[in-house]
Design an enzyme around this catalytic site. Structure first.
Site, mmCIF file in Angstrom:
data_model
loop_
_atom_site.group_PDB
_atom_site.id
_atom_site.type_symbol
_atom_site.label_atom_id
_atom_site.label_comp_id
_atom_site.label_asym_id
_atom_site.label_seq_id
_atom_site.Cartn_x
_atom_site.Cartn_y
_atom_site.Cartn_z
ATOM 1 N N MET A 23 0.840 -1.200 0.000
ATOM 2 C CA MET A 23 0.000 0.000 0.000
ATOM 3 C C MET A 23 0.869 1.241 0.000
ATOM 4 O O MET A 23 1.814 1.317 0.795
ATOM 5 C CB MET A 23 -0.866 0.065 1.273
ATOM 6 C CG MET A 23 -1.938 -0.979 1.386
ATOM 7 S SD MET A 23 -3.196 -0.859 0.125
ATOM 8 C CE MET A 23 -4.026 0.605 0.630
ATOM 9 N N GLN A 74 -4.148 -7.143 -6.610
ATOM 10 C CA GLN A 74 -4.486 -7.707 -5.311
ATOM 11 C C GLN A 74 -5.796 -7.113 -4.804
ATOM 12 O O GLN A 74 -5.954 -5.887 -4.763
ATOM 13 C CB GLN A 74 -3.409 -7.475 -4.261
ATOM 14 C CG GLN A 74 -3.776 -8.301 -3.018
ATOM 15 C CD GLN A 74 -2.905 -8.072 -1.814
ATOM 16 O OE1 GLN A 74 -2.746 -6.932 -1.371
ATOM 17 N NE2 GLN A 74 -2.341 -9.139 -1.291
ATOM 18 N N CYS A 104 -2.938 -9.287 5.516
ATOM 19 C CA CYS A 104 -2.785 -7.954 6.094
ATOM 20 C C CYS A 104 -3.438 -7.900 7.468
ATOM 21 O O CYS A 104 -4.605 -8.271 7.617
ATOM 22 C CB CYS A 104 -3.421 -6.920 5.169
ATOM 23 S SG CYS A 104 -3.374 -5.274 5.870
ATOM 24 N N LYS A 143 -2.617 -14.834 -0.956
ATOM 25 C CA LYS A 143 -1.435 -14.431 -0.176
ATOM 26 C C LYS A 143 -1.838 -14.475 1.288
ATOM 27 O O LYS A 143 -2.845 -13.875 1.675
ATOM 28 C CB LYS A 143 -0.987 -13.022 -0.570
ATOM 29 C CG LYS A 143 0.238 -12.516 0.191
ATOM 30 C CD LYS A 143 0.776 -11.243 -0.478
ATOM 31 C CE LYS A 143 2.016 -10.695 0.199
ATOM 32 N NZ LYS A 143 1.723 -9.942 1.419
ATOM 33 N N HIS A 175 3.611 -15.596 3.369
ATOM 34 C CA HIS A 175 4.429 -14.723 4.224
ATOM 35 C C HIS A 175 4.716 -15.547 5.472
ATOM 36 O O HIS A 175 3.814 -15.817 6.268
ATOM 37 C CB HIS A 175 3.660 -13.441 4.536
ATOM 38 C CG HIS A 175 4.455 -12.456 5.340
ATOM 39 N ND1 HIS A 175 3.981 -11.208 5.664
ATOM 40 C CD2 HIS A 175 5.687 -12.520 5.894
ATOM 41 C CE1 HIS A 175 4.888 -10.560 6.377
ATOM 42 N NE2 HIS A 175 5.932 -11.338 6.533
ATOM 43 N N ASN A 215 7.586 -15.613 0.896
ATOM 44 C CA ASN A 215 7.673 -14.168 1.160
ATOM 45 C C ASN A 215 8.058 -13.949 2.626
ATOM 46 O O ASN A 215 7.702 -14.722 3.490
ATOM 47 C CB ASN A 215 6.314 -13.515 0.861
ATOM 48 C CG ASN A 215 6.254 -12.063 1.322
ATOM 49 O OD1 ASN A 215 5.430 -11.701 2.159
ATOM 50 N ND2 ASN A 215 7.121 -11.224 0.809
ATOM 51 N N GLY A 216 8.763 -12.836 2.829
ATOM 52 C CA GLY A 216 9.080 -12.405 4.194
ATOM 53 C C GLY A 216 10.567 -12.385 4.466
ATOM 54 O O GLY A 216 11.227 -13.427 4.472
ATOM 55 N N GLY A 237 9.356 -7.638 -0.806
ATOM 56 C CA GLY A 237 8.645 -6.387 -0.593
ATOM 57 C C GLY A 237 9.622 -5.263 -0.318
ATOM 58 O O GLY A 237 10.104 -4.587 -1.240
ATOM 59 N N ARG A 238 9.969 -5.117 0.948
ATOM 60 C CA ARG A 238 10.771 -3.961 1.350
ATOM 61 C C ARG A 238 12.117 -3.890 0.655
ATOM 62 O O ARG A 238 12.563 -2.799 0.262
ATOM 63 C CB ARG A 238 10.923 -3.958 2.874
ATOM 64 C CG ARG A 238 9.620 -3.605 3.561
ATOM 65 C CD ARG A 238 9.622 -3.997 5.020
ATOM 66 N NE ARG A 238 9.590 -5.449 5.201
ATOM 67 C CZ ARG A 238 9.484 -6.055 6.377
ATOM 68 N NH1 ARG A 238 9.425 -5.331 7.473
ATOM 69 N NH2 ARG A 238 9.449 -7.368 6.457
HETATM 70 C C1 LIG Z 1 4.450 -0.254 3.103
HETATM 71 C C2 LIG Z 1 3.921 -1.666 3.009
HETATM 72 C C3 LIG Z 1 2.626 -1.872 2.557
HETATM 73 C C4 LIG Z 1 2.120 -3.178 2.433
HETATM 74 N N1 LIG Z 1 0.884 -3.359 1.869
HETATM 75 C C5 LIG Z 1 0.451 -4.621 1.609
HETATM 76 C C6 LIG Z 1 -0.720 -4.863 0.847
HETATM 77 O O1 LIG Z 1 -1.398 -3.942 0.365
HETATM 78 N N2 LIG Z 1 -1.104 -6.166 0.657
HETATM 79 C C7 LIG Z 1 -0.373 -7.213 1.144
HETATM 80 O O2 LIG Z 1 -0.748 -8.380 0.934
HETATM 81 N N3 LIG Z 1 0.750 -7.012 1.849
HETATM 82 C C8 LIG Z 1 1.197 -5.759 2.057
HETATM 83 N N4 LIG Z 1 2.388 -5.564 2.692
HETATM 84 C C9 LIG Z 1 3.185 -6.735 3.085
HETATM 85 C C10 LIG Z 1 4.142 -7.159 1.957
HETATM 86 O O3 LIG Z 1 3.413 -7.528 0.802
HETATM 87 C C11 LIG Z 1 5.017 -8.328 2.410
HETATM 88 O O4 LIG Z 1 4.194 -9.442 2.670
HETATM 89 C C12 LIG Z 1 5.817 -8.012 3.665
HETATM 90 O O5 LIG Z 1 6.408 -6.724 3.589
HETATM 91 C C13 LIG Z 1 6.900 -9.060 3.905
HETATM 92 O O6 LIG Z 1 7.792 -9.097 2.814
HETATM 93 P P1 LIG Z 1 9.236 -8.358 2.878
HETATM 94 O O7 LIG Z 1 9.912 -8.828 4.143
HETATM 95 O O8 LIG Z 1 9.947 -8.815 1.633
HETATM 96 O O9 LIG Z 1 8.990 -6.891 2.904
HETATM 97 C C14 LIG Z 1 2.921 -4.285 2.820
HETATM 98 C C15 LIG Z 1 4.211 -4.058 3.288
HETATM 99 C C16 LIG Z 1 4.725 -2.774 3.363
HETATM 100 C C17 LIG Z 1 6.144 -2.563 3.825
#
Ligand SMILES: Cc1cc2nc3c(=O)[nH]c(=O)nc-3n(C[C@H](O)[C@H](O)[C@H](O)COP(=O)(O)O)c2cc1C
Length: 333
Positions: A23, A74, A104, A143, A175, A215-216, A237-238
Site C-alpha cells: 500500500m 491484489q 494484512c 497471499k 508470508h 515471502n518475508g 517487498g521492502r
Molecule cells: C508499506 C507496506 C505496505 C504493504 N501493503 C500490503 C498490501 O497492500 N497487501 C499485502 O498483501 N501485503 C502488504 N504488505 C506486506 C508485503 O506484501 C510483504 O508481505 C511483507 O512486507 C513481507 O515481505 P518483505 O519482508 O519482503 O517486505 C505491505 C508491506 C509494506 C512494507
C-alpha cells in the site's frame, strides 16, 4: 491478430520473482519504474478493496500503463459475490492474475473482514476463491500468513490451504510468519513475529503440486537463489522497494535472461519521458520521484540525488530540470 491467435490462452505467469503488493508504495508509478529495471519480475498492485472498486472510482484503482505487465491485481474483501464482480473488473482491465489478501493485519481492514483475519475462516476463503474462479479465466491466487494468533497450529494452516486448494487455488504466496491481530501495528507485524521458513518448506513438502511462493525477510538475490531450490518462487517487498536496483539483476541471475543489465543511468533516462508525460497531464513529479530515492545509495552524490528528488523537487518551478540534475549524478553508474 488472427482469430486462431486470439483464442490461444496466454502463457502461464512466471512467479520465480515477484514484487510484493505494498500500500502506498507499489502504485503505478513505482511499478512502471520497476518494469524498466526488470522485464521478468511479476508485479503486484497495492491492495484494492472490493468496496473501493464497487463504490469508489474503479478507473482510478485499476489504471495502469501497458508496459507494467505482467501484472497482478491484489484484492481485499471477503464477500464471494463482490470479489467475483471485482475479479471481472480486473480481468477486463487487463490484469493477468487476481490475488486475494489474507495476510494484512491492520485493524481497519479487520473490521471489514479483510486480510489476515480471513485465516480464521477457511471455508469463507474457499468460497471467495471459487466465486472468482467461476467468474474469470485469469489466475486466482492467495497471499497469506502461516497463521494468526489463536490459530497458529500447522494442522490449521494445512486445513486453510487444503480448503483453498479444493476450491481451485493453485498458487499460494506464503508470508512465513504469523500475524498477531491485536496489539501489534501492521509494521510491527512485518518484523516481530519470527520468520518460519521451515513451516513454509513443510507446506511445500506436503503440497508438492501447489505453487508455493516464499515471502518475508528476503533481502538479496543470493537468498532468492537459495530459496528457489525449495520454493517455486520468491516475493520481495521492502528490499525491492528500498533498493530497487536489485531488480536490475533479477532477469539474468534468476530468470535465465541473457539481456544486458540496465545501468542506473539508463533506467532513469528511460523514466524521463514517462515523468514528462505525467507532468503534462497535470501530475506532480514528486508522485514519481518519491519511489526512486533508493536508486542512489552508497556512492558519492547519492545524498544529493535524494535531496534533489525528495526535498528540492517540492520547491522548484522546473521539476524536469531538477530531474536532469539527478540524472547527471548517475552518469557512469
Ligand atoms: C508499506 C507496506 C505496505 C504493504 N501493503 C500490503 C498490501 O497492500 N497487501 C499485502 O498483501 N501485503 C502488504 N504488505 C506486506 C508485503 O506484501 C510483504 O508481505 C511483507 O512486507 C513481507 O515481505 P518483505 O519482508 O519482503 O517486505 C505491505 C508491506 C509494506 C512494507
Amino acid at each position: 491478430m488472427s482469430t486462431a491467435h486470439s483464442t490461444l490462452s496466454p502463457s502461464p505467469l512466471n512467479r520465480t520473482f515477484c514484487v510484493a503488493p505494498m500500500m502506498d508504495w507499489t502504485d503505478r508509478h513505482f511499478r512502471y519504474f520497476a518494469r524498466l529495471l526488470s522485464q521478468r519480475a511479476l508485479l503486484y498492485t497495492e491492495m484494492v478493496t472490493t468496496g473501493a472498486l464497487l463504490h469508489g472510482d474503479p478507473q482510478r484503482f485499476l489504471q495502469h500503463h501497458p508496459l507494467e505487465h505482467p501484472l497482478a491485481l491484489q484484492l481485499g474483501g471477503s464477500d464471494p459475490a463482490e470479489l467475483a464482480l471485482c475479479a471481472r473488473m480486473g480481468a477486463a482491465a487487463g490484469y493477468r492474475e487476481v490475488n486475494l489478501n489474507a495476510g494484512c493485519p491492520s485493524d481497519r481492514v479487520q473490521q471489514n473482514m479483510i486480510g489476515a483475519c480471513l485465516m480464521a475462516h477457511p471455508q469463507r476463503v474457499a468460497d471467495c476463491i471459487k466465486a472468482m474462479r467461476d467468474a474469470v479465466d485469469i489466475e486466482i491466487t492467495l497471499k497469506h500468513r502461516i497463521g494468526i494468533n489463536g490459530r497458529d497450529q500447522y494442522s490449521e494452516l494445512v486445513d486453510f490451504v487444503g480448503q483453498a486448494q479444493e476450491a481451485g487455488c493453485r498458487t499460494f504466496i506464503v508470508h512465513a510468519r504469523i500475524a498477531i491481530l491485536e496489539g501489534l501495528s501492521p509494521k510491527e507485524n512485518r518484523d516481530i513475529p519470527p520468520l518460519r521458513y521451515d513451516i513454509a518448506q513443510q507446506l511445500k513438502q506436503d503440497f508438492p503440486d501447489l505453487e508455493i511462493i516464499l515471502n518475508g525477510g528476503i533481502e538479496t538475490l543470493a537468498d532468492c537463489q537459495t530459496h528457489l531450490a525449495t520454493f517455486d518462487g520468491v516475493m520481495l517487498g521492502r528490499a525491492a522497494y528500498n533498493n530497487p536496483y536489485l531488480l536490475a539483476f533479477v532477469d539474468q541471475h534468476l530468470c535465465g535472461s541473457t539481456a544486458p543489465i540496465i545501468s542506473r543511468h539508463q533506467a532513469l533516462s528511460a523514466l524521463r519521458p514517462y515523468a514528462e508525460a505525467h507532468l503534462k497531464a497535470g501530475g506532480s513529479l514528486h508522485h514519481i520521484t518519491r519511489h526512486i530515492l533508493g536508486l542512489a545509495q552508497g556512492f558519492s552524490g547519492a545524498r544529493r540525488f535524494r535531496q534533489l528528488l525528495s526535498v528540492d523537487i517540492h520547491k522548484t518551478p522546473q521539476p524536469l530540470a531538477l530531474f536532469d540534475q539527478a540524472l547527471k549524478i548517475l552518469e557512469g553508474r
